[in-house]
Scaffold this active site. Structure first.
Site, mmCIF file in Angstrom:
data_model
loop_
_atom_site.group_PDB
_atom_site.id
_atom_site.type_symbol
_atom_site.label_atom_id
_atom_site.label_comp_id
_atom_site.label_asym_id
_atom_site.label_seq_id
_atom_site.Cartn_x
_atom_site.Cartn_y
_atom_site.Cartn_z
ATOM 1 C CB SER A 246 -0.896 0.005 1.235
ATOM 2 O OG SER A 246 -0.113 0.366 2.364
ATOM 3 C CE LYS A 247 -2.221 6.374 -2.753
ATOM 4 N NZ LYS A 247 -3.639 6.354 -2.481
ATOM 5 N NE ARG A 248 0.264 0.653 6.044
ATOM 6 C CZ ARG A 248 1.022 -0.392 6.259
ATOM 7 N NH1 ARG A 248 2.136 -0.281 6.936
ATOM 8 N NH2 ARG A 248 0.672 -1.583 5.802
ATOM 9 C CG HIS A 249 4.574 -1.144 1.958
ATOM 10 N ND1 HIS A 249 3.255 -1.538 1.892
ATOM 11 C CD2 HIS A 249 5.130 -1.827 2.982
ATOM 12 C CE1 HIS A 249 3.025 -2.423 2.845
ATOM 13 N NE2 HIS A 249 4.126 -2.615 3.519
#
Ligand code: GLU
Length: 499
Positions: free
Chosen positions: A254-257
Site C-alpha cells: 500500500s501507499k505506506r510502503h
C-alpha cells in the site's frame, strides 16, 4: 477450448502495481496460449467513478505497451465493454433468476438493514448480513408489490444446506458451505444498477471468459459466483487466484510502503520494460539464472504452472536494479529521448522548460554513453550530466587536494594536467587517452590518480563524477581548458591568502 481472459478494473483509483500485475498475467496467459485478452470496465460504482481514472487506465497500458484484443476503446464481438452501458442486460438476467425462483425481491429498507445490524452488534451476535426476511414472501405477492412501485432490490436465493465446490488452479479444491456464504446478497440494487457480483458473473459468461485470473482478495467472492453460475445453469470459468503482493513487512502493498501507482514510478523515470519485467516476477518463476525478460519473451514463457502459491514481496530496491539493467539496454539515442523531458524540466538547457539547441542536443546524446551505467532512474540523469552544459560551481580548494598532498602540490598537479588537456580531449577513445596519460604520469614521476584528481575536479566540479576522458571529449579542448584556468586562478588565490 478457446482461451479468453480479462482484466476488469473499476476506475475508482489510479492504476497500481497490484492491478497491473493482474492485467499482465492475464495478458501473458492469453498470449502464451493463443487466446484473447479483454478489457472490461467495471464502472457501475458511479459514486467512486472518475473519468480521470479511466484516462489513467488507458494511458498506463499504452505506456506499458500492453494491448487488449477487445475493450471499450477497441470494440469487439461482446461490446459494449463498459458495464455502465450494459445495465439493461443485468436487469434482464436478474429478472430471469427471479422468474426461475433462484432470486427474489427484497423490500427491506436501508433503515431496517441498519437496525438489524445494530441490534446484532448490541447482542454480540456472530450473525452478519441479511436475515433473509423477504425470502419467504410468495412470488405472487412480491410481483404485485414490485408492480405497484414499491422499492426493492433483487437478492440471490442461496440454496441452503449444500456445499459449493470449485477448483482453483493454484489453491486446489476449495469447498464452502452455502450457509456460510454471504446470506442472499443483493444482485440488483433498488436503483436498477447491478452489484459487482451480478455484473461480473453475467459478463464473464456473455463474454465467454474461459479463465478468471484475479487477485486472491476476490477468493471469498468466488463461492458466491459459482452458486450464481449454477443458478443460471451456466458452466463457471476456471479460476486462478493470484498470490497477494506484499510490502517487505509482510503487509499488503500500500501507499505506506512507498509509491504504488504506476504514474509515480513513471514520473520517477522507471522504464515500462523494467516495470513489466519486475511485475511479471511477482508471484511467478520462469527460469533459473535468468532475470531480464522482454515482454515478448514473457509471452512465450508464461504458464499457470509457473505461479507461486506464496505471497509475492514487492522490493523497491529490486525494481531499481531491473530499471538500471533495462536502461543499459538502451542505445544513446533511445536513452536521450527518454531522458529529454526530465532535462528540459530541470532547466539543463537554460531556463526551466527550455528546449535544447542543436548543439546541446548533440552533447546530450553523447552524454548518455557516460551516464548510462550510473542510472537507476531516468530522472537522475540531468543532475549527473549538468556539468556538461553549464559551468559547475567552483568546489572548495580542499576538494582539489589528493591524499597526503597540500594545496601547493594540487596547483602543481593541475598545471601538469593542463598540459595534457588538449591531447586528452582529442583522443579518439578512452583506451588511447589512458595509454597517453599513463605515459605522461610515468615521465613526470607522479601517480596517475594524483595527476587526474585535480583535473577531474576542475572539469566536472566533483571528486566523484562521470568518466573524465569521455567528459573531456564531449566538452572539447577549449571549454575544458577554460575550466582548468579558472580553477588554477581560484587555487592560486587561495594559496596566496594562506601564505
Ligand atoms: N472489478 C473488480 C476489481 O476491481 C474485478 C475483480 C475480478 O476480476 O473479478 O478488481
Amino acid at each position: 477450448m478457446k482461451i479468453r481472459d480479462r482484466y476488469a478494473p473499476s476506475p475508482t483509483g489510479l492504476q497500481h502495481i497490484g492491478g497491473v500485475r493482474t492485467a499482465l498475467f492475464n495478458y501473458l496467459f492469453a498470449r502464451s496460449r493463443g487466446g484473447e485478452f479483454i478489457l472490461r470496465l467495471e464502472d457501475t460504482d458511479r459514486v467512486r467513478y472518475d473519468q480521470a481514472y479511466e484516462r489513467n487506465l488507458y494511458d498506463t497500458f499504452a505506456w506499458l505497451g500492453i494491448q487488449w484484443d477487445e475493450g471499450p476503446d477497441r470494440g469487439g464481438p461482446s461490446a459494449p465493454y463498459a458495464q455502465s452501458e450494459r445495465t439493461a442486460l443485468y436487469r434482464q438476467y436478474a429478472g430471469e433468476l427471479v422468474q426461475s425462483g433462484r432470486a427474489y425481491y427484497c423490500f427491506c429498507t436501508g433503515e431496517r438493514l441498519e437496525r438489524i445490524r445494530l441490534e446484532r452488534e448490541a447482542a454480540h451476535s456472530g450473525d452478519t448480513g441479511y436475515d433473509r426476511r423477504c425470502r419467504g414472501i410468495s412470488p405472487e405477492e412480491a410481483a404485485g408489490r414490485a408492480a405497484a412501485g414499491e422499492a426493492h432490490t433483487v437478492r440471490l436465493k442461496i440454496p441452503l444446506g449444500e456445499t459449493t465446490r470449485f477448483r482453483d488452479h493454484l489453491l486446489g479444491e476449495i469447498e464452502w458451505k452455502n450457509d456460510d456464504v454471504n446470506p442472499d446478497p443483493v444482485l440488483l440494487k433498488s436503483d436498477g444498477f447491478p452489484t459487482y457480483h451480478l455484473a461480473n458473473v453475467v459478463d464473464d459468461h456473455l463474454m465467454e471468459i474461459s479463465h478468471v485470473l484475479r487477485a486472491q482478495e476476490w477468493l471469498s467472492s468466488t463461492p458466491l459466483h459459482v452458486i450464481m453460475y449454477r443458478s443460471f445453469g451456466w458452466t463457471p470459468p476456471e479460476f486462478c487466484h493470484l498470490p497477494m503482493v506484499m510490502g517487505q513487512d509482510g503487509k499488503k502493498l500500500s501507499k505506506r510502503h512507498g509509491a504504488t501507482s504506476i504514474d509515480e514510478f513513471r514520473r520517477q523515470g522507471c522504464l515500462a520494460e523494467a516495470l513489466i519485467n519486475y511485475v511479471a516476477l511477482l508471484g511467478a518463476s520462469y527460469e533459473e539464472g535468468k532475470d531480464i525478460y522482454t515482454l515478448h519473451e514473457l509471452e512465450g514463457r508464461f504458464s499457470l504452472d509457473k505461479l507461486n502459491k506464496a505471497p509475492a514481496v514487492f522490493d523497491y530496491k529490486k525494481l531499481e536494479w531491473y530499471n538500471g539493467q533495462h536502461i543499459r539496454l538502451k542505445s544513446d539515442g533511445e536513452l536521450a529521448a527518454l531522458c529529454l523531458h526530465y532535462a528540459v524540466d530541470a532547466g539543463l538547457f537554460g531556463a526551466a522548460g527550455a528546449e535544447p539547441t542543436a548543439e546541446q542536443r548533440l552533447i546530450f546524446v553523447k552524454a548518455m554513453a557516460l551516464v548510462r551505467e550510473r542510472l537507476s532512474f531516468l530522472s537522475e540523469a540531468p543532475a549527473k550530466i549538468a556539468y556538461l552544459f553549464g559551468e559547475p560551481e567552483m568546489p572548495a580548494a580542499e576538494e582539489f587536494i589528493p591524499r597526503k598532498a597540500d594545496l601547493a602540490r594540487a596547483v602543481e598537479l593541475l598545471r601538469l594536467g593542463r598540459d595534457f588537456t588538449r591531447p586528452l580531449a582529442a583522443s579518439p577513445d578512452d583506451e588511447a587517452a589512458e595509454i597517453f596519460i599513463k605515459e605522461q604520469a610515468e615521465k613526470n614521476a607522479v601517480k596517475l590518480g594524483d595527476l587526474l584528481m585535480p583535473l577531474r575536479v576542475a572539469i566536472t566540479g566533483a571528486r566523484v563524477s562521470l568518466p573524465l576522458f569521455g567528459s573531456l571529449r564531449i566538452l572539447g579542448a577549449e571549454r575544458a581548458l577554460a575550466r582548468v584556468e579558472r580553477a588554477l586562478e581560484h587555487l592560486s588565490r587561495q594559496l596566496e591568502r594562506s601564505s
